[in-house]
Design an enzyme around this catalytic site. Sequence first.
Site, PDB file in Angstrom:
ATOM      1  CB  CYS A  72     -32.744  47.032   3.713  1.00 41.34           C
ATOM      2  SG  CYS A  72     -32.894  47.950   3.510  1.00 41.34           S
ATOM      3  CG  HIS A 118     -33.409  44.020   9.653  1.00 42.85           C
ATOM      4  ND1 HIS A 118     -32.018  44.502   8.446  1.00 42.85           N
ATOM      5  CD2 HIS A 118     -34.557  44.588   8.755  1.00 42.85           C
ATOM      6  CE1 HIS A 118     -33.064  45.163   7.660  1.00 42.85           C
ATOM      7  NE2 HIS A 118     -34.266  45.779   7.612  1.00 42.85           N
ATOM      8  CD  GLU A 167     -34.749  41.109  13.481  1.00 40.56           C
ATOM      9  OE1 GLU A 167     -33.973  40.463  13.431  1.00 40.56           O
ATOM     10  OE2 GLU A 167     -35.366  42.183  12.729  1.00 40.56           O
ATOM     11  CE  LYS A 221     -31.979  48.971  10.031  1.00 43.55           C
ATOM     12  NZ  LYS A 221     -31.863  47.371  10.345  1.00 43.55           N
ATOM     13  CG  HIS A 228     -32.911  51.200   7.468  1.00 39.03           C
ATOM     14  ND1 HIS A 228     -31.991  50.051   7.377  1.00 39.03           N
ATOM     15  CD2 HIS A 228     -34.221  50.372   6.642  1.00 39.03           C
ATOM     16  CE1 HIS A 228     -32.436  48.910   6.287  1.00 39.03           C
ATOM     17  NE2 HIS A 228     -33.934  49.289   6.076  1.00 39.03           N
ATOM     18  CG  PHE A 275     -38.332  46.366  -0.033  1.00 38.89           C
ATOM     19  CD1 PHE A 275     -38.676  46.633   2.038  1.00 38.89           C
ATOM     20  CD2 PHE A 275     -38.304  48.090  -0.679  1.00 38.89           C
ATOM     21  CE1 PHE A 275     -39.983  47.738   2.114  1.00 38.89           C
ATOM     22  CE2 PHE A 275     -39.962  48.501  -0.200  1.00 38.89           C
ATOM     23  CZ  PHE A 275     -39.099  48.062   1.501  1.00 38.89           C
TER      24      PHE A 275
END
Length: 424
Positions: A173, A314, A325, A346, A351, A411
């Site tokens: 991502c 994010h 975050e 988002k 996402h 990831f």
Amino acid sequence: MWNEDPIVVTGLGAVSPLGVGVETNWARLMAGQSGIVINDRFDTSDYACKIAGLVPPKSRDPNGFDPLDFMSHKDVRKSDLFIHYAIGATAEALQQAGWQPEGEEERSRTAVIIATGVGGFPAITQAVDTVRERGPSRLSPFTVPSFLPNLAAGQVSIRWGFTGPLGCPVTACAASAQAIGDGMRLILTGEADVAVCGGTDACVDPVSIGGFGAARALSTAYNNAPERASRPFDRDHDGFVLSEGAATVVIERLSHALKRGAVPLAVLAGYGTSADAYHVTAGRPDGAGAMTAMRNALRMARVEPGQIDYVNAHSTSTPVGDAAEIAALRTIFSDRGKDLAVSSTKSSTGHLLGAAGALEAVYSIKALQTGVVPAGLNIDAPVEAADVFDLVPNAPKEKRLDSVLSNAFGFGGVNASVVFRRVA
């Protein structure tokens, strides 16, 4: 010095669950609309998650997507959906930038860096079904080119004849934020004059929904109210919503843009990236890796934390990811409080995996241009740790913006951040 002739953005393109085109996306984002719907791409009867962020087809939405608007019927049949979306977003960005070089020298000085998190995953799963049910002789000769991750970038370069550096970050991502950073580096090193950068993903598929569901990463509590499912920084967040789409930005030196009469939309001022080296699917709880990426981007941009006016986070709506975050943001922006706007777009789009960073870069640039911060939807009871910032709950807010930060984490522990500045 490179910052005396900065890299600027001259073109933007977007295909997302909010529709096709940057202006359509922005208008719907400002109206508080959501692109998250009941997933009718396949039968979800056996799935806990029954929603997704689907790009609307033109048959249902006049501002929806039809690949035949951008590609021939023959080319559509030879390629998977993630390539279609990339072509659509790139066509818009190149048109706005006015970059359609006819000479070989200019084409050879144009880089194409189109990222993806997964590539043509539906084409892969369909090919497996074909082999199992009908045998390998029934596979199309275009099976492999339809799903290879780098074929979105490859098809863009073929379509427009760009013969410069070609790349495809496949870093989950964070991929398309890294694509923007890679394009920036190619210009800084003198390998390209123009970089066409972005990301694309289209894997709302039984296996991907099933796999993310098995990892308990997807939202399942809002199947009957899909527009409420993506809720970063709200205490009732229960997972992300898998979405699809693409976004492209065209970047070049300011001097190059002005010489050819292009209009600079924003300055791409800084980029930073890092690795957590911690866990396959979870970031460090204290956000240490994310902090490194953000600090590197700020350092390159020569911007102090106190000069950032807005962070497009994010945050995907997973409790663990959002918390990490926020921990990072609270450390870097420890003295800012409510004067720092922090939202995650988002909440409107879901996402987009590898395309998320590029789409959120587009939204961040539009925020700079318009002086309006996109809302964080579905914030009914904000997470206490996040509520130290202005989360722009449920309605956009006018605010003078000179510098914005956009984050993308993935990831494998990959982190990427970009800083955009207003054009002086």
